[in-house]
Design an enzyme around this catalytic site. Structure first.
Site, PDB file in Angstrom:
ATOM      1  N   ALA A 138       0.902  -0.942   0.025  1.00 10.79           N
ATOM      2  CA  ALA A 138       0.045   0.028  -0.028  1.00 10.79           C
ATOM      3  C   ALA A 138       0.872   1.092   0.088  1.00 10.79           C
ATOM      4  O   ALA A 138       1.953   1.142   0.463  1.00 10.79           O
ATOM      5  CB  ALA A 138      -0.988  -0.055   1.307  1.00 10.79           C
ATOM      6  N   TYR A 154      -3.518   0.241  10.408  1.00 15.33           N
ATOM      7  CA  TYR A 154      -3.363  -0.881   9.095  1.00 15.33           C
ATOM      8  C   TYR A 154      -4.439  -0.420   8.019  1.00 15.33           C
ATOM      9  O   TYR A 154      -3.727  -0.560   7.043  1.00 15.33           O
ATOM     10  CB  TYR A 154      -3.602  -2.192   9.722  1.00 15.33           C
ATOM     11  CG  TYR A 154      -3.096  -3.258   8.916  1.00 15.33           C
ATOM     12  CD1 TYR A 154      -1.786  -3.496   8.771  1.00 15.33           C
ATOM     13  CD2 TYR A 154      -3.985  -4.235   8.436  1.00 15.33           C
ATOM     14  CE1 TYR A 154      -1.367  -4.319   8.070  1.00 15.33           C
ATOM     15  CE2 TYR A 154      -3.508  -5.365   7.556  1.00 15.33           C
ATOM     16  CZ  TYR A 154      -2.007  -5.288   7.426  1.00 15.33           C
ATOM     17  OH  TYR A 154      -1.554  -6.507   6.566  1.00 15.33           O
ATOM     18  N   LYS A 201      -6.700  -7.221   2.665  1.00 13.14           N
ATOM     19  CA  LYS A 201      -6.329  -8.566   3.576  1.00 13.14           C
ATOM     20  C   LYS A 201      -7.669  -9.183   3.398  1.00 13.14           C
ATOM     21  O   LYS A 201      -7.780 -10.377   3.417  1.00 13.14           O
ATOM     22  CB  LYS A 201      -5.590  -8.500   4.901  1.00 13.14           C
ATOM     23  CG  LYS A 201      -4.059  -8.179   4.607  1.00 13.14           C
ATOM     24  CD  LYS A 201      -3.214  -9.036   3.925  1.00 13.14           C
ATOM     25  CE  LYS A 201      -1.935  -8.795   3.863  1.00 13.14           C
ATOM     26  NZ  LYS A 201      -1.002  -9.744   3.298  1.00 13.14           N
ATOM     27  N   ARG A 235       8.684  -8.754  12.673  1.00 14.77           N
ATOM     28  CA  ARG A 235       9.473  -7.694  12.269  1.00 14.77           C
ATOM     29  C   ARG A 235       9.957  -7.802  10.795  1.00 14.77           C
ATOM     30  O   ARG A 235      10.622  -8.613  10.681  1.00 14.77           O
ATOM     31  CB  ARG A 235      10.857  -7.389  13.037  1.00 14.77           C
ATOM     32  CG  ARG A 235      10.469  -6.897  14.397  1.00 14.77           C
ATOM     33  CD  ARG A 235      11.631  -6.466  15.242  1.00 14.77           C
ATOM     34  NE  ARG A 235      11.443  -6.006  16.584  1.00 14.77           N
ATOM     35  CZ  ARG A 235      11.026  -4.608  16.799  1.00 14.77           C
ATOM     36  NH1 ARG A 235      10.683  -3.572  15.896  1.00 14.77           N
ATOM     37  NH2 ARG A 235      10.735  -4.348  18.276  1.00 14.77           N
ATOM     38  N   THR A 236       9.564  -7.143  10.003  1.00  9.70           N
ATOM     39  CA  THR A 236      10.080  -7.112   8.302  1.00  9.70           C
ATOM     40  C   THR A 236       9.953  -5.790   8.183  1.00  9.70           C
ATOM     41  O   THR A 236       9.805  -4.884   8.578  1.00  9.70           O
ATOM     42  CB  THR A 236       8.972  -7.920   7.602  1.00  9.70           C
ATOM     43  OG1 THR A 236       7.714  -6.956   7.564  1.00  9.70           O
ATOM     44  CG2 THR A 236       8.658  -9.286   7.991  1.00  9.70           C
TER      45      THR A 236
END
Length: 203
Positions: free
Chosen positions: A33, A93, A100, A130-131
């Site tokens: 996004a 989000y 999603k 965590r990314t």
């Protein structure tokens, strides 16, 4: 493979067909996004931002599945990665939650379409991990702390644990599972009240 370009998908499938001749599974781990859409209230989501999030994060599974299915000559497995934000409101989000939700529904309809060919379609819904992409979500660190405090296992999950579940879902051990959403979140998704109890059991 640029997932929004059909020519790229076709090239990917052609390369797989040329090298291996068939395909056993696909893991769709793609979401995007525009960062600015995650920084403002959801009501201010732009039409363009909405379309980008839905196109990349949800619709992309459709042409990918269509292109890969002919290579799954003896059946196969398609797994998408979702998130609880598609089932509940997760602050910050925003449009990704809507994307999603669309992905979750897409999985179910593809499972119905491709089932007669022996192709299973499911999604795995991890807890926060965590990314690089997670860094775009405001207060992500607070999300990690919250899940650790209130999930039944009192801890977050690791990328390796999510990978283990994906490996199970694409294997023959999951041969009777299709159209399902598997949560890998230390049990967080079962919680109705997410306050932390003290040592006396009082919230």
């Amino acid at each position: 493979c640029e997932i929004t370009q059909q020519a790229d998908i076709d090239s990917l499938v052609a390369a797989v067909a040329a090298k291996w001749g068939s395909l056993d599974f696909v893991v769709h781990s793609i979401a995007y996004a525009n960062p600015e859409e995650l920084k403002r209230p959801f009501r201010e989501t732009s039409k363009e931002g909405f379309q980008v999030a839905l196109d990349v994060s949800a619709y992309s599974l459709v042409p990918l599945a269509k292109a890969c299915a002919p290579l799954m000559k003896s059946g196969g497995s398609i797994v998408a990665l979702s998130y609880l934000g598609g089932e509940r409101v997760v602050p910050n989000y925003n449009v990704m939650g809507v994307a999603k939700a669309a992905l979750d529904s897409t999985v179910r309809y593809l499972a119905y379409d491709l089932g007669p060919q022996g192709i299973r379609v499911n999604c795995v819904s991890p807890g926060p991990v965590r990314t690089i992409s997670a860094a775009a979500i405001a207060d992500f660190g607070k999300m990690l702390d919250h899940v650790e405090k209130v999930s039944p296992l009192r801890r977050n999950v690791t990328a390796e644990e999510v990978g283990d579940v994906c490996a199970f879902m694409v294997s023959d051990m999951a041969r009777a599972i299709s159209g399902q959403q598997i949560h890998v979140d230390s049990g967080y998704s079962i919680m109705g009240v997410t306050t932390v109890a003290d040592s006396d059991g009082k919230a």
